[in-house]
Design an enzyme around this catalytic site. Sequence first.
Site, PDB file in Angstrom:
ATOM      1  N   ASP A 110       0.851  -1.181   0.000  1.00  0.00           N
ATOM      2  CA  ASP A 110       0.000   0.000   0.000  1.00  0.00           C
ATOM      3  C   ASP A 110       0.895   1.243   0.000  1.00  0.00           C
ATOM      4  O   ASP A 110       1.701   1.416  -0.912  1.00  0.00           O
ATOM      5  CB  ASP A 110      -0.955  -0.064   1.197  1.00  0.00           C
TER       6      ASP A 110
ATOM      7  N   HIS B 125      -7.290  -6.405  -0.183  1.00  0.00           N
ATOM      8  CA  HIS B 125      -6.221  -5.421  -0.076  1.00  0.00           C
ATOM      9  C   HIS B 125      -5.143  -5.796   0.927  1.00  0.00           C
ATOM     10  O   HIS B 125      -3.982  -5.429   0.755  1.00  0.00           O
ATOM     11  CB  HIS B 125      -6.834  -4.075   0.320  1.00  0.00           C
TER      12      HIS B 125
END
Length: 335
Positions: free
Chosen positions: A110, A312
């Site tokens: 991320d 994610h």
Amino acid sequence: MLDPAIRTRRCRVGEAAGAAVELDVLEAGEAGAPLVLLAHGFPEAAYSWRHQLTSIAAAGFHVIAPNQRGYATSSRPEAVTDYGITALSGDLVALIDDAGAAQATIVGHDWGALIVWEMARLHPERVNGVVGVSVPYSPAPAPPVSLMKMRFGDEFFYIVYFQPVGPAERELEADVRRTMQSMLYGVSGSGLPDALASAQPRPAAGTGFLDTVPTPPPPPFTGPEGIWLTEDDLAAYVEAFEASGFFGPVSYYRNLDSNWSITNSLPHPSMPSMFIGGELDPVLSMSPGALDRMPELLPDFRGSVLIPGAGHWTQQETPAAFDAALLPFLQTVTA
């Protein structure tokens, strides 16, 4: 809970406004072994690498995962500009120096992916390999926040919402447990069906970040490999963000345009590189075609791995599959 083989310590990495910047780090493996740095994303902490710290160390590496500046009990500088890419990549270089190494293989998830991709451009001599997780290497053609403002206009988009100091902090800090539970669930593989079912364009005026994520169930959260987030795991994140607040973590986003001005003219990373992502990760839809462009942009690109069923939080939701993708790359670039 952390494995007993994981050590903790505090490391001085630099200064901000004349004050020392220190990072709390998690560490495993033997000092002097090939070095691997793990950079977490938002809203995470070094704890997000709890599975990989032990598996990477067991494969013969010295591995360090910092709570990056602004997170948990690491230093929290007070200026937005203290969270720009020069400082963030400099922190990782300082950790390489502290470990007594000339180079490291850097892995980022991320926001950590954004940091390691840019560190590979800013400090190529200190990087022998780079792995982006969740966020592909996809340099913007213009200052990215400016592009987002043009694209979304009066429609809510979280990165634009994060730009002013104050509103995001007040919202996310009002109930840290609700914030973390909602965010960890909402873009996980298990939470995405709920998120997609409730997804709709919203006006920027009057919309908060948490308005865009589904109401989560209580832990445990499950994924393709079973339970990936327990009540204890959630408590670790809540403790981290109750200590830090959200000013530092959100200020990373406030430097996106200035970061672009620093790195835009630099060569693309030339060292061995790869990408690992969750097949269901909504971040991939934010950069259409990025996976296809990486082999064209990165001279020594070793390929992409998309993990079925993962959202994610890739390395947490599917640690076995993630390690199976990562470890061969680490062993190849340090052989």
